[in-house]
Write a protein that holds these residues in place. Structure first.
Motif, PDB file in Angstrom:
ATOM      1  N   GLU A   1      19.809  15.756  -3.805  1.00 21.41           N
ATOM      2  CA  GLU A   1      19.709  16.869  -4.737  1.00 21.41           C
ATOM      3  C   GLU A   1      19.346  16.407  -6.145  1.00 21.41           C
ATOM      4  N   GLY A   2      19.790  15.211  -6.513  1.00 21.93           N
ATOM      5  CA  GLY A   2      19.512  14.706  -7.854  1.00 21.93           C
ATOM      6  C   GLY A   2      18.047  14.485  -8.132  1.00 21.93           C
ATOM      7  N   LEU A   3      17.251  14.293  -7.089  1.00 17.09           N
ATOM      8  CA  LEU A   3      15.821  14.074  -7.290  1.00 17.09           C
ATOM      9  C   LEU A   3      15.135  15.312  -7.836  1.00 17.09           C
ATOM     10  N   GLU A   4      15.657  16.475  -7.518  1.00 20.55           N
ATOM     11  CA  GLU A   4      14.988  17.703  -7.915  1.00 20.55           C
ATOM     12  C   GLU A   4      15.022  17.898  -9.427  1.00 20.55           C
ATOM     13  N   ASP A   5      16.033  17.361 -10.084  1.00 15.92           N
ATOM     14  CA  ASP A   5      16.069  17.486 -11.543  1.00 15.92           C
ATOM     15  C   ASP A   5      15.814  16.143 -12.214  1.00 15.92           C
ATOM     16  N   GLY A   6      15.075  15.282 -11.499  1.00 18.74           N
ATOM     17  CA  GLY A   6      14.688  14.009 -12.092  1.00 18.74           C
ATOM     18  C   GLY A   6      15.818  13.012 -12.159  1.00 18.74           C
ATOM     19  N   ARG A   7      16.822  13.152 -11.271  1.00 25.21           N
ATOM     20  CA  ARG A   7      17.956  12.242 -11.245  1.00 25.21           C
ATOM     21  C   ARG A   7      18.589  12.154 -12.632  1.00 25.21           C
ATOM     22  N   LYS A   8      18.912  13.311 -13.190  1.00 24.37           N
ATOM     23  CA  LYS A   8      19.413  13.391 -14.562  1.00 24.37           C
ATOM     24  C   LYS A   8      20.715  12.629 -14.759  1.00 24.37           C
TER      25      LYS A   8
ATOM     26  N   GLU B   1       2.760   8.127  -6.153  1.00 26.67           N
ATOM     27  CA  GLU B   1       1.959   9.304  -6.478  1.00 26.67           C
ATOM     28  C   GLU B   1       2.677  10.608  -6.136  1.00 26.67           C
ATOM     29  N   VAL B   2       3.816  10.509  -5.435  1.00 20.53           N
ATOM     30  CA  VAL B   2       4.542  11.706  -5.005  1.00 20.53           C
ATOM     31  C   VAL B   2       5.460  12.168  -6.131  1.00 20.53           C
ATOM     32  N   LYS B   3       5.226  13.381  -6.611  1.00 21.18           N
ATOM     33  CA  LYS B   3       5.920  13.877  -7.802  1.00 21.18           C
ATOM     34  C   LYS B   3       7.433  13.864  -7.653  1.00 21.18           C
ATOM     35  N   ILE B   4       7.936  14.299  -6.498  1.00 25.67           N
ATOM     36  CA  ILE B   4       9.389  14.402  -6.344  1.00 25.67           C
ATOM     37  C   ILE B   4      10.068  13.039  -6.256  1.00 25.67           C
ATOM     38  N   LEU B   5       9.272  11.975  -6.130  1.00 28.45           N
ATOM     39  CA  LEU B   5       9.842  10.632  -6.021  1.00 28.45           C
ATOM     40  C   LEU B   5       9.619   9.789  -7.269  1.00 28.45           C
ATOM     41  N   ASN B   6       9.013  10.383  -8.304  1.00 27.53           N
ATOM     42  CA  ASN B   6       8.587   9.549  -9.427  1.00 27.53           C
ATOM     43  C   ASN B   6       9.719   9.042 -10.312  1.00 27.53           C
ATOM     44  N   LYS B   7      10.950   9.456 -10.025  1.00 26.25           N
ATOM     45  CA  LYS B   7      12.087   8.937 -10.782  1.00 26.25           C
ATOM     46  C   LYS B   7      12.849   7.855 -10.020  1.00 26.25           C
ATOM     47  N   LEU B   8      12.378   7.537  -8.829  1.00 23.23           N
ATOM     48  CA  LEU B   8      13.049   6.498  -8.057  1.00 23.23           C
ATOM     49  C   LEU B   8      12.805   5.126  -8.676  1.00 23.23           C
ATOM     50  N   LYS B   9      13.756   4.241  -8.464  1.00 21.62           N
ATOM     51  CA  LYS B   9      13.629   2.873  -8.956  1.00 21.62           C
ATOM     52  C   LYS B   9      12.682   2.082  -8.062  1.00 21.62           C
TER      53      LYS B   9
ATOM     54  N   GLN C   1      13.120  -0.711  -6.542  1.00 21.57           N
ATOM     55  CA  GLN C   1      13.777  -1.178  -5.329  1.00 21.57           C
ATOM     56  C   GLN C   1      13.870  -0.057  -4.293  1.00 21.57           C
ATOM     57  N   GLU C   2      14.120   1.161  -4.753  1.00 20.80           N
ATOM     58  CA  GLU C   2      14.210   2.296  -3.842  1.00 20.80           C
ATOM     59  C   GLU C   2      12.847   2.599  -3.218  1.00 20.80           C
ATOM     60  N   ILE C   3      11.803   2.537  -4.035  1.00 24.80           N
ATOM     61  CA  ILE C   3      10.445   2.748  -3.527  1.00 24.80           C
ATOM     62  C   ILE C   3      10.114   1.702  -2.463  1.00 24.80           C
ATOM     63  N   TYR C   4      10.497   0.456  -2.722  1.00 19.22           N
ATOM     64  CA  TYR C   4      10.224  -0.625  -1.769  1.00 19.22           C
ATOM     65  C   TYR C   4      10.953  -0.381  -0.448  1.00 19.22           C
ATOM     66  N   MET C   5      12.204   0.042  -0.516  1.00 19.56           N
ATOM     67  CA  MET C   5      12.971   0.300   0.706  1.00 19.56           C
ATOM     68  C   MET C   5      12.344   1.430   1.521  1.00 19.56           C
ATOM     69  N   ILE C   6      11.886   2.470   0.829  1.00 24.04           N
ATOM     70  CA  ILE C   6      11.245   3.584   1.526  1.00 24.04           C
ATOM     71  C   ILE C   6       9.944   3.117   2.177  1.00 24.04           C
ATOM     72  N   ALA C   7       9.166   2.330   1.435  1.00 23.02           N
ATOM     73  CA  ALA C   7       7.892   1.828   1.965  1.00 23.02           C
ATOM     74  C   ALA C   7       8.113   1.016   3.238  1.00 23.02           C
TER      75      ALA C   7
ATOM     76  N   LYS D   1       0.831  -1.204   0.000  1.00 27.68           N
ATOM     77  CA  LYS D   1       0.000   0.000   0.000  1.00 27.68           C
ATOM     78  C   LYS D   1       0.864   1.251   0.000  1.00 27.68           C
ATOM     79  N   TYR D   2       1.909   1.257   0.838  1.00 26.09           N
ATOM     80  CA  TYR D   2       2.801   2.406   0.902  1.00 26.09           C
ATOM     81  C   TYR D   2       3.533   2.613  -0.426  1.00 26.09           C
ATOM     82  N   GLU D   3       3.898   1.519  -1.087  1.00 28.80           N
ATOM     83  CA  GLU D   3       4.547   1.640  -2.393  1.00 28.80           C
ATOM     84  C   GLU D   3       3.651   2.388  -3.375  1.00 28.80           C
ATOM     85  N   GLN D   4       2.371   2.025  -3.398  1.00 24.59           N
ATOM     86  CA  GLN D   4       1.439   2.682  -4.312  1.00 24.59           C
ATOM     87  C   GLN D   4       1.285   4.162  -3.967  1.00 24.59           C
ATOM     88  N   LEU D   5       1.257   4.476  -2.680  1.00 23.99           N
ATOM     89  CA  LEU D   5       1.152   5.872  -2.265  1.00 23.99           C
ATOM     90  C   LEU D   5       2.382   6.663  -2.701  1.00 23.99           C
ATOM     91  N   LEU D   6       3.563   6.089  -2.500  1.00 20.01           N
ATOM     92  CA  LEU D   6       4.806   6.786  -2.825  1.00 20.01           C
ATOM     93  C   LEU D   6       4.931   7.077  -4.316  1.00 20.01           C
TER      94      LEU D   6
END
Length: 214
Positions: free
Chosen positions: A205-212, A100-108, A110-116, A93-98
């Motif tokens: 800081e890399g998240l702010e520019d989409g982890r370019k 939806e967060v714009k600043i996190l939408n470039k995370l992989k 595995q990273e989303i899972y770890m945060i959840a 459930k937390y993965e699905q919520l995360l």
């Protein structure tokens, strides 16, 4: 779950005994006694006995039926299996919520899972200022249930409901809160603090520019 019945004055669990079952009271009434003093009571719908199973500790209190009582129980093995399944469902459930967060939408993934996995529940009673304008911010909130007011310079500017989030800037910066968020009724949230986020993902800081750079 299996049913079991208890007579008046019969002990369901005994303080100091090893814990091997989790109970849900479905009919009747029980009192909770700790060190020979009544400290609580159990009514239909209440569960008890989980702490001894979760932490592998002796029973912290005695639970005794006061009238004819019926409970359903899970053994230690089934309880732990159930808790693992419930935890995995919560993480999903937390993965699905995360996502939806714009600043996190470039995370992989595995990273989303770890945060959840690192997110924790938080409950606020009615009228609680969950965050306060001008204070330092280091926690991000997802509303799992309830509503909050967003107040800027003393004026309500928005109402956020279940599925909304706030405080996400705290994950990226050591910044002041730009508004106060106050609970309307009881509010349940999932939270993540900045230190945990940084430890899991690294510098942000890399998240702010989409982890370019990835």
């Amino acid at each position: 779950m299996k049913p079991v019945k208890f007579n008046p004055e019969e002990k369901v669990i005994q303080q100091g005994d090893p814990g091997d079952r989790f109970y849900v009271l479905t009919k009747g009434h029980c009192v909770v006694i700790k060190n020979q003093r009544q400290v609580n009571e159990c009514k239909p719908g209440d569960g008890f006995g989980d702490l001894a199973l979760l932490f592998n500790q002796p029973r912290a209190a005695t639970v005794k039926a006061t009238i004819e009582t019926e409970c359903y129980f899970l053994t230690s093995e089934h309880f732990k299996s159930f808790m693992m399944q419930a935890r995995q469902a919560q993480i999903k459930k937390y993965e699905q919520l995360l996502k939806e967060v714009k600043i996190l939408n470039k995370l992989k993934e595995q990273e989303i899972y770890m945060i959840a996995q690192a997110m924790r529940p938080f409950q606020a009673s009615a009228g609680t200022d969950i965050i306060v304008q001008g204070e330092d911010g280091d926690v991000f909130f997802f509303i799992e249930q309830g509503e909050v007011q967003v107040i800027y310079n003393g004026n309500q500017v928005a109402i956020l409901k279940t599925g909304s989030y706030f405080g996400e800037a705290a994950l990226l910066h050591n910044c002041k809160r730009n508004a106060t968020v106050r609970s309307i009724g009881i509010v349940n949230c999932a939270t993540l603090d900045r230190d945990t986020f940084v430890n899991l993902i690294g510098k942000l800081e890399g998240l702010e520019d989409g982890r370019k750079n990835e």
